[in-house]
Scaffold this motif. Structure first.
Motif, PDB file in Angstrom:
ATOM      1  N   HIS A 120     -49.705  27.221  26.941  1.00  0.00           N
ATOM      2  CA  HIS A 120     -49.972  26.937  28.347  1.00  0.00           C
ATOM      3  C   HIS A 120     -51.020  27.913  28.893  1.00  0.00           C
ATOM      4  O   HIS A 120     -50.940  29.123  28.626  1.00  0.00           O
ATOM      5  CB  HIS A 120     -48.678  27.059  29.157  1.00  0.00           C
ATOM      6  CG  HIS A 120     -48.773  26.438  30.517  1.00  0.00           C
ATOM      7  ND1 HIS A 120     -49.394  27.061  31.573  1.00  0.00           N
ATOM      8  CD2 HIS A 120     -48.346  25.239  30.981  1.00  0.00           C
ATOM      9  CE1 HIS A 120     -49.332  26.270  32.642  1.00  0.00           C
ATOM     10  NE2 HIS A 120     -48.700  25.157  32.300  1.00  0.00           N
ATOM     11  N   PRO A 121     -52.001  27.424  29.653  1.00  0.00           N
ATOM     12  CA  PRO A 121     -53.017  28.337  30.200  1.00  0.00           C
ATOM     13  C   PRO A 121     -52.416  29.505  30.988  1.00  0.00           C
ATOM     14  O   PRO A 121     -52.939  30.624  30.943  1.00  0.00           O
ATOM     15  CB  PRO A 121     -53.855  27.424  31.105  1.00  0.00           C
ATOM     16  CG  PRO A 121     -53.728  26.074  30.490  1.00  0.00           C
ATOM     17  CD  PRO A 121     -52.318  26.008  29.948  1.00  0.00           C
ATOM     18  N   CYS A 131     -49.854  19.735  38.927  1.00  0.00           N
ATOM     19  CA  CYS A 131     -49.514  20.966  38.205  1.00  0.00           C
ATOM     20  C   CYS A 131     -49.641  22.123  39.186  1.00  0.00           C
ATOM     21  O   CYS A 131     -50.707  22.344  39.768  1.00  0.00           O
ATOM     22  CB  CYS A 131     -50.456  21.180  37.016  1.00  0.00           C
ATOM     23  SG  CYS A 131     -50.189  22.779  36.224  1.00  0.00           S
ATOM     24  N   HIS A 188     -52.611  24.522  39.024  1.00  0.00           N
ATOM     25  CA  HIS A 188     -54.008  24.069  38.993  1.00  0.00           C
ATOM     26  C   HIS A 188     -54.987  24.903  39.832  1.00  0.00           C
ATOM     27  O   HIS A 188     -56.133  25.069  39.428  1.00  0.00           O
ATOM     28  CB  HIS A 188     -54.121  22.556  39.300  1.00  0.00           C
ATOM     29  CG  HIS A 188     -54.123  22.172  40.749  1.00  0.00           C
ATOM     30  ND1 HIS A 188     -53.048  21.556  41.353  1.00  0.00           N
ATOM     31  CD2 HIS A 188     -55.067  22.324  41.716  1.00  0.00           C
ATOM     32  CE1 HIS A 188     -53.344  21.346  42.618  1.00  0.00           C
ATOM     33  NE2 HIS A 188     -54.545  21.801  42.864  1.00  0.00           N
ATOM     34  N   CYS A 196     -56.023  27.577  37.441  1.00  0.00           N
ATOM     35  CA  CYS A 196     -56.207  27.253  36.024  1.00  0.00           C
ATOM     36  C   CYS A 196     -57.680  27.045  35.695  1.00  0.00           C
ATOM     37  O   CYS A 196     -58.352  26.205  36.306  1.00  0.00           O
ATOM     38  CB  CYS A 196     -55.418  25.997  35.668  1.00  0.00           C
ATOM     39  SG  CYS A 196     -55.563  25.594  33.903  1.00  0.00           S
ATOM     40  N   MET A 255     -58.843  25.543  33.262  1.00  0.00           N
ATOM     41  CA  MET A 255     -59.056  24.299  32.535  1.00  0.00           C
ATOM     42  C   MET A 255     -58.678  23.071  33.353  1.00  0.00           C
ATOM     43  O   MET A 255     -58.602  21.963  32.815  1.00  0.00           O
ATOM     44  CB  MET A 255     -58.222  24.320  31.244  1.00  0.00           C
ATOM     45  CG  MET A 255     -58.612  25.480  30.330  1.00  0.00           C
ATOM     46  SD  MET A 255     -57.345  25.829  29.132  1.00  0.00           S
ATOM     47  CE  MET A 255     -57.557  24.426  28.065  1.00  0.00           C
ATOM     48  N   ALA A 256     -58.416  23.250  34.643  1.00  0.00           N
ATOM     49  CA  ALA A 256     -57.881  22.144  35.445  1.00  0.00           C
ATOM     50  C   ALA A 256     -58.811  20.928  35.459  1.00  0.00           C
ATOM     51  O   ALA A 256     -60.038  21.068  35.495  1.00  0.00           O
ATOM     52  CB  ALA A 256     -57.632  22.631  36.870  1.00  0.00           C
ATOM     53  N   CYS A 316     -54.754  17.009  37.059  1.00  0.00           N
ATOM     54  CA  CYS A 316     -53.866  18.154  37.291  1.00  0.00           C
ATOM     55  C   CYS A 316     -53.517  18.317  38.767  1.00  0.00           C
ATOM     56  O   CYS A 316     -52.473  18.866  39.108  1.00  0.00           O
ATOM     57  CB  CYS A 316     -54.509  19.434  36.774  1.00  0.00           C
ATOM     58  SG  CYS A 316     -54.988  19.339  35.035  1.00  0.00           S
ATOM     59  N   PRO A 371     -47.311  17.799  35.108  1.00  0.00           N
ATOM     60  CA  PRO A 371     -47.092  17.553  33.682  1.00  0.00           C
ATOM     61  C   PRO A 371     -45.636  17.824  33.300  1.00  0.00           C
ATOM     62  O   PRO A 371     -45.062  18.827  33.728  1.00  0.00           O
ATOM     63  CB  PRO A 371     -48.033  18.559  33.003  1.00  0.00           C
ATOM     64  CG  PRO A 371     -48.200  19.653  34.005  1.00  0.00           C
ATOM     65  CD  PRO A 371     -48.049  19.045  35.367  1.00  0.00           C
ATOM     66  N   CYS A 375     -48.249  20.917  30.212  1.00  0.00           N
ATOM     67  CA  CYS A 375     -49.677  20.951  30.523  1.00  0.00           C
ATOM     68  C   CYS A 375     -50.296  19.650  30.041  1.00  0.00           C
ATOM     69  O   CYS A 375     -50.034  19.226  28.914  1.00  0.00           O
ATOM     70  CB  CYS A 375     -50.348  22.141  29.843  1.00  0.00           C
ATOM     71  SG  CYS A 375     -52.154  22.112  29.996  1.00  0.00           S
ATOM     72  N   HIS A 376     -51.139  19.031  30.876  1.00  0.00           N
ATOM     73  CA  HIS A 376     -51.770  17.764  30.495  1.00  0.00           C
ATOM     74  C   HIS A 376     -52.679  17.904  29.284  1.00  0.00           C
ATOM     75  O   HIS A 376     -52.928  16.929  28.583  1.00  0.00           O
ATOM     76  CB  HIS A 376     -52.594  17.222  31.671  1.00  0.00           C
ATOM     77  CG  HIS A 376     -51.753  16.761  32.824  1.00  0.00           C
ATOM     78  ND1 HIS A 376     -50.762  15.817  32.676  1.00  0.00           N
ATOM     79  CD2 HIS A 376     -51.733  17.121  34.128  1.00  0.00           C
ATOM     80  CE1 HIS A 376     -50.185  15.601  33.853  1.00  0.00           C
ATOM     81  NE2 HIS A 376     -50.740  16.392  34.748  1.00  0.00           N
ATOM     82  N   LEU A 377     -53.177  19.106  29.032  1.00  0.00           N
ATOM     83  CA  LEU A 377     -54.137  19.266  27.935  1.00  0.00           C
ATOM     84  C   LEU A 377     -53.471  19.652  26.620  1.00  0.00           C
ATOM     85  O   LEU A 377     -54.138  19.786  25.601  1.00  0.00           O
ATOM     86  CB  LEU A 377     -55.175  20.340  28.298  1.00  0.00           C
ATOM     87  CG  LEU A 377     -56.036  20.068  29.521  1.00  0.00           C
ATOM     88  CD1 LEU A 377     -57.188  21.043  29.573  1.00  0.00           C
ATOM     89  CD2 LEU A 377     -56.545  18.624  29.527  1.00  0.00           C
TER      90      LEU A 377
HETATM   91 FE1  SF4 Z   1     -54.171  23.729  33.796  1.00  0.00          FE
HETATM   92 FE2  SF4 Z   1     -54.007  21.100  34.144  1.00  0.00          FE
HETATM   93 FE3  SF4 Z   1     -52.641  22.275  32.188  1.00  0.00          FE
HETATM   94 FE4  SF4 Z   1     -51.942  22.640  34.730  1.00  0.00          FE
HETATM   95  S1  SF4 Z   1     -51.880  20.735  33.596  1.00  0.00           S
HETATM   96  S2  SF4 Z   1     -52.085  24.193  33.169  1.00  0.00           S
HETATM   97  S3  SF4 Z   1     -53.920  22.693  35.748  1.00  0.00           S
HETATM   98  S4  SF4 Z   1     -54.874  22.147  32.394  1.00  0.00           S
END
Ligand code: SF4
Length: 328
Positions: A251-252, A289, A292, A295, A297-298, A302, A307, A324-326
């Protein structure tokens, strides 16, 4: 057999300010849908910045704070909503060790009286009679590394580390199965922290205790935990076996937390400065999220969709979960 402790969708909303109770405004979602299980003899740590809900989660499990919703099962039995008389029989199975041992110990009672108090309250026949109680106290003091002559002292005569040993003896007195450790070494001198952590680990090995360990010192967490859950604004964003979390964080937010915390030997103090901003308030958590706004990477999704916490990779059999969506 069910796990020792099973927490599902635990939620705690605090109402604050004059508008309390009128709609959503004024409600702090301190804990918002937290789920995890804890096995016998296991340590699960809850980590995250202050305000992430880790202490509220720990106290809600013991019902020292009454949760708003969700489920807390001890050995399969639901605790939330239990009448006080039924709850009482579980109270002795679940104890807490506080951050500041001094604030949690009655300054006018001798050390022996402090440790004997829970045994008197529960009037266990096994410890009735002065001889049995005295033997049990002597055994408890020895177990936590306090000398027999410490029994007659007042808490104010102890050092911080000794007071925490006293708090541990008191928590152990009723032979609990679960101990919530709420920042148990944060208030101690660095040189004493490792001793108390090692004591907790020795006691766990000897008595099969389970610890729900609330802490912000990641070096201590890495030393004592079997698994770690990272919380952000009331939710678990990542949970994994301890070494996996530290060596392969997904997770970021976890990565940010770990990169802000070089891992020294247990006991050495670290100063952590997160690279991006303060955590937003739980009073008005961001949509989607919650991480976000900070983040790196948002993506557009997000901001809209929260997520879910889902298994990551196949090697861990679902033990490593990330929200996390990613990350998939
Ligand atoms: Fe970052 Fe999006 Fe993952 Fe949240 S869901 S941690 S905002 S990349």
């Amino acid at each position: 057999a069910p796990p020792l402790l099973e927490v599902s969708d635990l939620t705690k909303h605090f109402l604050v300010g004059g508008k309390a109770g009128r709609g959503r405004a004024g409600g702090v979602k301190a804990v918002d849908g937290v789920s995890f299980a804890l096995d016998r003899g296991e340590t699960l740590s809850l980590v995250g910045e202050s305000g992430c809900g880790k202490t509220t989660t720990g106290k809600s499990v013991l019902r020292l704070i009454e949760p708003t919703a969700g489920s807390v099962r001890l050995e399969g039995e639901e605790l939330l909503g239990l009448a006080p008389s039924r709850m009482r029989s579980h109270r002795r199975d679940m104890q807490i060790i506080f951050q500041d041992p001094y604030a949690s110990l009655n300054p006018r009672l001798s050390a022996a009286e402090i440790v004997a108090e829970p045994m008197r309250n529960f009037a266990d026949p096994a410890w009735r009679g002065p001889g049995a109680l005295r033997d049990r106290l002597a055994w408890l003091f020895a177990k936590v590394g306090l000398r027999p002559e410490a029994m007659a002292k007042l808490p104010g005569e102890f050092s911080g580390g000794q007071r925490q040993r006293l708090g541990i003896a008191r928590a152990l007195a009723l032979k609990p199965k679960l101990i919530v450790c709420d920042e148990p070494v944060s208030a101690l001198d660095v040189s004493v922290q490792a001793q108390v952590v090692n004591l907790l680990m020795d006691l766990q090995a000897e008595f099969g205790l389970s610890y729900l360990f609330v802490a912000h010192d990641l070096a201590v967490v890495r030393h004592i935990s079997h698994r770690v859950a990272v919380m952000y604004l009331g939710r678990i964003v990542e949970i994994a076996e301890c070494e996996r979390l530290f060596t392969d964080p997904q997770h970021p937010y976890t990565r940010m937390l770990l990169s802000a915390a070089p891992i020294p030997a247990p006991g050495a103090r670290t100063t952590r400065v997160l690279p991006i901003g303060d955590p937003p308030s739980a009073l008005n958590p961001p949509a989607g999220c919650r991480f976000h706004p900070r983040c790196p990477m948002a993506r557009p999704i997000c901001r809209e969709t929260a997520p879910p916490l889902i298994p990551h990779g196949s090697a861990t059999g679902g033990a490593h979960r990330v929200a996390c969506h990613l990350v998939s």
